[in-house]
Design a protein around this motif. Structure first.
Motif, PDB file in Angstrom:
ATOM      1  N   ARG A 142       0.883  -1.319   0.025  1.00 31.50           N
ATOM      2  CA  ARG A 142      -0.009  -0.057  -0.050  1.00 31.50           C
ATOM      3  C   ARG A 142       1.011   1.186   0.057  1.00 31.50           C
ATOM      4  O   ARG A 142       2.034   1.141   0.379  1.00 31.50           O
ATOM      5  CB  ARG A 142      -0.835   0.133   1.183  1.00 31.50           C
ATOM      6  CG  ARG A 142      -0.122   0.109   2.753  1.00 31.50           C
ATOM      7  CD  ARG A 142      -1.233   0.148   3.824  1.00 31.50           C
ATOM      8  NE  ARG A 142      -2.037  -1.278   3.730  1.00 31.50           N
ATOM      9  CZ  ARG A 142      -3.324  -1.402   3.602  1.00 31.50           C
ATOM     10  NH1 ARG A 142      -4.001  -0.232   3.157  1.00 31.50           N
ATOM     11  NH2 ARG A 142      -3.929  -2.245   3.715  1.00 31.50           N
ATOM     12  N   ALA A 193     -12.828  -0.161   5.278  1.00 32.59           N
ATOM     13  CA  ALA A 193     -12.456  -0.401   4.103  1.00 32.59           C
ATOM     14  C   ALA A 193     -11.149   0.055   3.905  1.00 32.59           C
ATOM     15  O   ALA A 193     -10.644   0.861   4.920  1.00 32.59           O
ATOM     16  CB  ALA A 193     -13.228   0.499   3.061  1.00 32.59           C
ATOM     17  N   SER A 194     -10.341  -0.097   3.118  1.00 28.31           N
ATOM     18  CA  SER A 194      -8.856   0.315   2.943  1.00 28.31           C
ATOM     19  C   SER A 194      -8.642   1.738   2.692  1.00 28.31           C
ATOM     20  O   SER A 194      -7.501   2.348   3.271  1.00 28.31           O
ATOM     21  CB  SER A 194      -7.994  -0.452   1.787  1.00 28.31           C
ATOM     22  OG  SER A 194      -8.890   0.024   0.588  1.00 28.31           O
ATOM     23  N   SER A 195      -9.941   2.486   2.244  1.00 24.99           N
ATOM     24  CA  SER A 195      -9.695   4.052   2.370  1.00 24.99           C
ATOM     25  C   SER A 195      -9.858   4.359   3.768  1.00 24.99           C
ATOM     26  O   SER A 195      -9.798   5.723   3.635  1.00 24.99           O
ATOM     27  CB  SER A 195     -10.785   4.145   1.607  1.00 24.99           C
ATOM     28  OG  SER A 195     -12.043   4.008   2.044  1.00 24.99           O
ATOM     29  N   ALA A 208     -12.203  -6.595   5.627  1.00 26.05           N
ATOM     30  CA  ALA A 208     -11.594  -5.229   4.752  1.00 26.05           C
ATOM     31  C   ALA A 208     -12.003  -5.384   3.167  1.00 26.05           C
ATOM     32  O   ALA A 208     -12.321  -4.600   2.617  1.00 26.05           O
ATOM     33  CB  ALA A 208     -10.293  -5.284   5.042  1.00 26.05           C
ATOM     34  N   ILE A 209     -12.067  -6.737   2.895  1.00 26.89           N
ATOM     35  CA  ILE A 209     -12.323  -7.204   1.492  1.00 26.89           C
ATOM     36  C   ILE A 209     -13.944  -7.023   1.305  1.00 26.89           C
ATOM     37  O   ILE A 209     -14.051  -6.173   0.045  1.00 26.89           O
ATOM     38  CB  ILE A 209     -12.137  -8.479   0.924  1.00 26.89           C
ATOM     39  CG1 ILE A 209     -10.405  -8.731   1.290  1.00 26.89           C
ATOM     40  CG2 ILE A 209     -12.559  -9.176  -0.242  1.00 26.89           C
ATOM     41  CD1 ILE A 209     -10.174 -10.184   0.930  1.00 26.89           C
ATOM     42  N   ASP A 226     -14.519  -2.847   1.225  1.00 26.82           N
ATOM     43  CA  ASP A 226     -13.958  -2.504  -0.028  1.00 26.82           C
ATOM     44  C   ASP A 226     -14.912  -2.760  -1.044  1.00 26.82           C
ATOM     45  O   ASP A 226     -15.285  -1.835  -1.971  1.00 26.82           O
ATOM     46  CB  ASP A 226     -12.562  -3.033  -0.191  1.00 26.82           C
ATOM     47  CG  ASP A 226     -11.374  -2.544   0.287  1.00 26.82           C
ATOM     48  OD1 ASP A 226     -11.604  -1.375   0.663  1.00 26.82           O
ATOM     49  OD2 ASP A 226     -10.334  -3.026   0.254  1.00 26.82           O
ATOM     50  N   LEU A 251     -16.818   0.077  -3.111  1.00 30.71           N
ATOM     51  CA  LEU A 251     -16.545   0.334  -4.749  1.00 30.71           C
ATOM     52  C   LEU A 251     -17.990   0.234  -5.433  1.00 30.71           C
ATOM     53  O   LEU A 251     -18.105   0.796  -6.247  1.00 30.71           O
ATOM     54  CB  LEU A 251     -15.601  -0.577  -5.025  1.00 30.71           C
ATOM     55  CG  LEU A 251     -14.220  -0.462  -4.772  1.00 30.71           C
ATOM     56  CD1 LEU A 251     -13.441  -1.590  -5.269  1.00 30.71           C
ATOM     57  CD2 LEU A 251     -13.809   1.001  -5.318  1.00 30.71           C
TER      58      LEU A 251
END
Length: 568
Positions: A225, A510-512, A543-544, A547, A551
């Motif tokens: 990342r 989420a990764s954001s 987390a997947i 995301d 999205l």
């Protein structure tokens, strides 16, 4: 398949939020690299030269003449390490790049004045005696590796064009293929008289190599990342990344202005500067990976970096052992290099797996088995050699002669101790690297399905499946997932008894950085605690899914008015 067709395939995934222009620019760059490579090969293959290949030695002063390597020592008359100082009666410094045929290189017979150690000798070479394919054969393992590297880069890009790291890896691999092919093929001495070709090949190599190493550093800063320096100041960081090789190159070239009156000196310093810049950028790439390793945030990041470290270990560990062994006994290093360099293919292979996050191959299980069987092989080899030597000495002392019975006895000893030693090593390694349980495998498969979806997911269906697999896989009394979806809709997906109070809570983030809710797990039978691996696995899959929900936000908001459709 055309570029438009390939891009059309990329565009069918509604959940992808990357610009198609990024993929198009990558493809344009790749095609440009291949065109440059094709032009070089066409010129190089059309002029077999004089049976020599120039050698760039970064540690040798540039005024020592032009070092050559013979393509075929038996027919060319050259020897490895010869230094050409003149062509006919013309000094090499006046002849290089002049375009003149003084000395008649490429004619029926050309005489070179060569320094061979402390002696000056004349070597006569028949023009056209060199073979392009013979030159390629000198370094065939490296060409195989470069082609494999570029092929893996293409596969990763086709598999995950939405990832910036996949695009960087493709640019790096293809640019490195082109730049290193130009460097490895080099020039025959006869070809150096043609100034346009020398300038074209030298400039093309510098441009492509600097682009490749800069793309490699960009990849290291963005994988797994974006590091803080790239996330906070992306424009400044990328400008420094792609300009740094050129600044260093110009500084090295300007460090000795006296060379600019000597074409040989400029030619050699150019290639030496490229070597120095490459070494410096390689150090920067390693430092970036080390920084990423020290700043690991999630289990996914840890597993991705483990793949990279595993590939580097597979590639370089045999060489470390080989170099250590060469201190004790002489070894045929050149022949071993041709065989063992194939192991470098492990690096692009493991990097590719890390980029696309193919968790069907569990890195912990692979490291587990590798450590066990490498150690087992070493221990058994030592026991076998020691047993043979000991029995031979005993037989020699008792009977005065050696016997093949020592080999038979040593083999029996190895067979007897094989299982106990393997089991002991397995228990030792299992303390750190354990394989996945069936429940963990099922959770990973759910994560893979969500990550590789072609259609938007239905959050309710996926979360209920996640709750069920978590409860059965981790042996929890109950699991609840409390989410607030984009648009303000709240819901709870549960399995088993209500976790009240929860024994473990995992944020669904989420990764954001956007938080959607929490995953709650009830206590295990007997009060057994959840360990770090359990927490990391739950956080990874959560987390997947988060995301995917983020999205698919526009689709999720629209779908609330109609029937739900699930891809999982």
């Amino acid at each position: 398949m055309t570029a438009n067709g390939l891009l059309g395939r990329f565009a069918v995934r509604p959940h992808m939020s990357y610009p198609v222009g990024s993929a198009r620019l990558t493809l344009i760059g790749v095609v440009g690299c291949l065109v440059i490579l094709a032009a070089f090969l066409a010129i190089r293959a059309g002029d077999p030269g004089d049976g020599t290949q120039t050698v760039i030695d970064p540690g040798r002063p540039v005024g020592d003449g032009l070092i050559v390597r013979p393509v075929d020592p038996a027919t060319s008359g050259f020897r490895a390490g010869d230094r050409i100082i003149a062509v006919g009666a013309v000094p090499i410094s006046s002849w290089l790049g002049s375009g003149t045929t003084t000395g008649e290189p490429g004619a029926e017979l050309t005489t070179y004045t060569v320094l061979r150690g402390a002696d000056t000798v004349a070597v006569s070479v028949t023009g056209g005696s060199g073979s392009f394919w013979a030159t390629v054969a000198l370094d065939w393992p490296l060409y195989v590796f470069l082609l494999y590297l570029a092929g893996v880069g293409v596969l990763v890009f086709v598999r995950r064009p939405d990832l910036r790291t996949a695009r960087m890896f493709l640019r790096f691999s293809v640019a490195m293929l082109t730049a290193e092919t130009i460097y490895l093929l080099g020039f025959s001495v006869a070809e150096l008289r043609g100034a346009p070709f020398v300038l074209y090949a030298s400039a093309a190599n510098a441009v492509l190599f600097f682009y490749a190493v800069a793309a490699g550093l960009h990849f290291a800063l963005a994988f797994p990342r974006a590091q803080p320096i790239l996330a906070r100041r992306p424009g400044l960081t990328l400008a420094a990344t792609y300009l740094a090789p050129w600044i260093a190159y110009l500084a090295i070239m300007a460090s000795d202005p006296g060379l600019f009156g000597d074409p040989v000196g400029v030619f050699l310093r150019h290639w030496q500067a490229i070597c120095y810049v490459g070494a410096g950028m390689a150090g920067a790439i390693l430092l970036a990976f080390l920084t990423a390793f020290l700043r690991i945030e999630t289990a996914v990041d840890r597993r991705q970096l483990r793949w990279v470290v595993f590939g580097v270990g597979i590639a370089f560990l045999p060489w470390i052992v080989l170099l250590a062994a060469s201190l004790v006994t002489p070894l045929p290093m050149r022949e071993l290099f041709d065989v063992m360099s194939i192991g470098f293919a492990a690096i692009p292979t493991t990097v590719a797996i890390a980029i696309v996050r193919e968790r069907a191959f569990d890195i912990d299980l692979i490291v587990n088995r590798t450590l066990v069987y490498v150690a087992l092989t070493a221990v058994l080899a030592g026991i076998y050699a020691a047993t043979v030597a000991l029995v031979q000495r005993v037989l020699l002392a008792l009977t005065g002669a050696q016997s093949d019975g020592a080999i038979v006895l040593a083999t029996l000893v190895v067979v007897i101790v094989f299982s106990p030693i393997r089991d002991a090593l397995q228990r030792l390694v299992d303390r750190r690297y354990k394989g996945l349980s069936p429940g963990a495998v099922a959770l990973r498969e759910l994560g893979d399905q969500v990550a590789a979806r072609l259609n938007p997911i239905d959050p309710g269906t996926v979360c209920r499946r996640f709750a069920e697999l978590t409860r059965t896989g981790l042996d929890a009394s109950g699991v609840a997932i409390r989410l607030v979806l984009p648009g303000g809709t709240e819901f709870v997906a549960a399995s088993g008894d209500a976790p009240d109070p929860p024994a473990l809570q995992i944020p669904v983030k989420a990764s954001s950085g956007e938080s959607l809710g929490v995953l709650e797990l009830g206590a295990r039978p007997g009060g057994r605690p959840f360990d770090r691996d359990d927490r990391e696995l739950c956080a990874e899959i959560a987390a997947i899914i988060a995301d995917a929900i983020v999205l698919d936000r526009p689709v999720v908001t629209h779908r609330r008015r109609g029937p739900a459709r699930s891809a999982v």
